[in-house]
Design an enzyme around this catalytic site. Structure first.
Site, PDB file in Angstrom:
ATOM      1  CB  SER A  50      -6.958  -1.371   4.878  1.00  0.00           C
ATOM      2  OG  SER A  50      -8.200  -0.903   4.439  1.00  0.00           O
ATOM      3  CD  GLU A 106       1.474   0.868  -2.291  1.00  0.00           C
ATOM      4  OE1 GLU A 106       1.615   1.429  -3.397  1.00  0.00           O
ATOM      5  OE2 GLU A 106       0.375   0.772  -1.731  1.00  0.00           O
ATOM      6  CG  PHE A 134      -0.280  -2.359  -3.877  1.00  0.00           C
ATOM      7  CD1 PHE A 134      -0.330  -2.320  -5.260  1.00  0.00           C
ATOM      8  CD2 PHE A 134      -1.461  -2.350  -3.168  1.00  0.00           C
ATOM      9  CE1 PHE A 134      -1.546  -2.262  -5.926  1.00  0.00           C
ATOM     10  CE2 PHE A 134      -2.680  -2.296  -3.828  1.00  0.00           C
ATOM     11  CZ  PHE A 134      -2.728  -2.255  -5.206  1.00  0.00           C
ATOM     12  CG  HIS A 180      -5.538  -7.037   2.454  1.00  0.00           C
ATOM     13  ND1 HIS A 180      -5.126  -6.351   3.564  1.00  0.00           N
ATOM     14  CD2 HIS A 180      -6.854  -6.784   2.316  1.00  0.00           C
ATOM     15  CE1 HIS A 180      -6.154  -5.714   4.098  1.00  0.00           C
ATOM     16  NE2 HIS A 180      -7.222  -5.960   3.356  1.00  0.00           N
ATOM     17  CG  ASP A 182     -10.969  -5.903  -4.004  1.00  0.00           C
ATOM     18  OD1 ASP A 182     -11.796  -5.331  -4.753  1.00  0.00           O
ATOM     19  OD2 ASP A 182     -10.740  -5.532  -2.841  1.00  0.00           O
ATOM     20  NE  ARG A 208     -10.126  -9.091   3.313  1.00  0.00           N
ATOM     21  CZ  ARG A 208     -10.972  -8.656   2.393  1.00  0.00           C
ATOM     22  NH1 ARG A 208     -11.137  -7.367   2.206  1.00  0.00           N
ATOM     23  NH2 ARG A 208     -11.634  -9.500   1.639  1.00  0.00           N
TER      24      ARG A 208
END
Lengths: 316, 280
Positions: free
Chosen positions: A37, A58, A83, A109, A117, A167
């Site tokens: 990811s 994080e 995060f 992302h 999401d 992303r």
């Protein structure tokens, strides 16, 4: 839309990181997520002992990174934007920035393009948060070549940096000749300037092309180096073209548009129109449809451009 | 306040140094009008044991890469650390009276930017501990002999970041990391009794894979013994839960929650200093 090849920003980062690991045997990478990811995988495969999978913590990952960096290392930290910039903000502020730790935060992302999401993962406030931190460098690459160049650029100095990645694959629109603190002119023009970052950069070029078809020449500035910001290029654009359109995939109250308007207001104020995400959270959906839905479409940007041209009396 | 830089080796000498440091803390917080007096006094003996006995550090070469690191995660106990560093020869004792003044290197929370002898700027719960974990990882990766000591407050043990950092220390089996908990049992707003939820603390540390010792945090032989045992422990980090008394060393401040935050007036300062064998 122009036909272009696309490239992954995350893969460009991962490749550059592996090369940096080759050059600098002390460089360490921390990751809060699966390498697949966050794209630090190639580095992890080549240098497993210097690749620490910290896991989903994080805030503390930032403190650990700072501790590693204070010993003299360059430390790259990657994770989801929401995060590493949101959840971990307090630790980025104190452990990293206040301690002047040599930590490079790579946020994958970012923005609406997360898609499915939805709001919890669609970070739209990170440019504001990171830009407000004293000593922080902030870069928002618009394509893979700039991502690669920016990865090397942030590794080349001692101090904290934030690299904001998307992303989705993005059209390749630059030759990767990125310099910190410098805006890159991707298109010449004297009727209007379009300043854009990230996923909106290719759209900005499409807007300029469409304006060209209608006989209007727009300058396009890639403003990937958000901080330090190239204020000279903005003032020059205000002088030369008399109107500026900004395009960003970020909360429009606190991002690029705000920066641009503020930068020119003292020296050479001209009308600025801002295309960005309204003061709202995102939602689930197809990534590219979401951009249109939230007012970041090419058509919307074009409408704003025509409004600016009308205000300036360049069209009736 | 004179810096000697001498290294007392006996328990008597450590006790005498701790008394000096408590005097400094009283004078500094009186002068500053603030400065977390109670928590500085509870931590003083742990800091003296570390700075004057356990840590491999050299005032003549403060940047020595192989030195041991002390991270004061409870950054508000700054007066005690500043005094210890001054008396160990890492900074000019003349500067101690400037605590919390504008332009002073002695910031209210320990500060690495203004005072390089401080290893890390801290102040937010759990962050100093996370930085200590990073330093311990750094030493291991570089194959340096440095050991890292993190002093945390028990109030911090409520913060999620503290447990994140502890989990990382256990996960990487950092036997060069020692976490000392200043267990004075008084959080800022607690006051009455040990804050519920923190206990059973030792069991929690053991579950997080720490070699866990419980000691009296004002008993130098016990502190030195625990630090010695930590040095011998391999394959896991050590946690030392040091039971301490808020305001330790000054009878009318001991276990009085008010002294966590407030600073002494002139009369209280003189009375406290007299108990410690000093004067204003």
């Amino acid at each position: 839309m122009l036909a272009r090849t696309s490239g992954s920003l995350g893969e460009a980062y991962g490749q550059a990181l592996a090369e940096l690991g080759e050059r600098d045997p002390a460089l360490v990478v921390l990751d809060s997520d699966l390498p697949g990811s966050a794209r630090a995988g190639p580095f992890g495969q080549r240098f497993p002992e210097r690749f620490l999978r910290i896991g989903v913590m994080e805030p503390t990952m930032m403190s650990i990174a700072s501790g590693l960096a204070l010993g003299g290392r360059t430390v790259f930290v990657s994770g989801f934007a929401v995060f590493v910039a949101g959840e971990a903000y307090g630790a980025v502020r104190l452990s990293v920035c206040y301690n002047r730790a040599n930590v490079k935060i790579v946020a994958t992302h970012a923005g609406l393009l997360v898609g499915g999401d939805g709001a919890p993962y669609q970070m739209l406030e990170d440019i504001a948060l990171m830009r407000s931190l004293p000593g922080m460098t902030v870069v928002v690459p618009g394509d893979a070549p700039t991502t690669r160049a920016a990865t090397f650029a942030v590794a080349s100095f001692d101090g904290p940096a934030y690299l904001r990645l998307t992303r989705e694959n993005l059209p390749i629109v630059t030759d990767g000749s990125f310099t910190l603190g410098r805006a890159t002119r991707l298109r010449e023009g004297s009727d209007l300037t379009v300043v854009a970052v990230g996923a909106m950069l290719a759209r900005a070029l499409d807007v300029a092309e469409e304006l060209h078809q209608a006989g209007v020449e727009a300058r396009v500035l890639d403003f990937a180096s958000i901080k330090p910001a190239d204020e000279k290029a903005l003032i020059q654009a205000a002088r030369d073209t008399g109107a500026i359109l900004t395009m960003e995939e970020h909360n429009v109250l606190t991002g690029l548009g705000n920066l641009v308007a503020s930068a020119i207001s003292t020296t050479h104020p001209v009308p600025v129109r801002q295309v960005g995400v309204p003061d709202l959270f995102g939602e689930s959906g197809n990534p590219w449809t979401l951009l249109d839905h939230y007012g970041l479409s090419q058509k919307r940007a074009l409408d704003e451009a025509w409004e600016l041209l009308k205000i300036r009396g360049k069209v009736s | 306040m004179s810096a000697s830089g001498a290294l007392p080796e006996t328990v008597e000498q450590l006790s005498a140094t701790a008394r000096q440091i408590r005097q400094d803390v009283l004078r500094m917080t009186y002068r500053a009008g603030s400065g977390h007096l109670g928590g500085s006094l509870s931590t003083a003996d742990l800091l003296v044991a570390l700075v004057f006995h356990e840590l491999r550090i050299d005032p003549g070469n403060p940047g020595w890469p192989d030195r041991d690191r002390l991270v004061l995660s409870k950054g508000h106990a700054a007066p005690a650390l500043y005094s210890a560093l001054a008396r160990r020869g890492f900074l000019d004792a003349q500067v101690l009276p400037t605590l919390r003044e504008e332009g002073s290197p002695l910031q209210g929370q320990v500060d690495h930017r203004t005072l390089p002898a401080v290893e890390a700027s801290t102040g937010s719960s759990g962050q100093g501990l996370g930085m200590a974990v990073g330093m311990a990882l750094d030493a291991r990766l570089a194959k340096r002999p440095s050991r890292v000591y993190a002093v945390v407050g028990d109030g911090e043990c409520r913060a999620g970041t503290t447990w994140e950092a502890l989990m990382a220390g256990g996960q990487y089996a950092l036997d060069n990391l020692v976490v000392l908990v200043d267990r004075n049992g008084r959080e800022t707003d607690g006051g009455k009794e040990n804050a519920p939820g923190i206990e059973p603390l030792a069991e929690k540390f053991r579950a997080f894979r720490y070699s866990t010792l419980e000691i009296d945090g004002h008993d130098f032989p016990a502190i030195l013994g625990a630090l010695g045992q930590a040095r011998k422990t391999k394959g896991q980090p050590t946690a030392i839960i040091a039971r301490t008394v808020l305001g330790q060393g000054v009878s009318f401040m001991e276990n009085q929650p008010a002294w966590r935050e407030r600073s002494p007036n002139r009369e209280e300062t003189e009375r406290g200093l007299a108990e410690l064998g000093g004067s204003l």
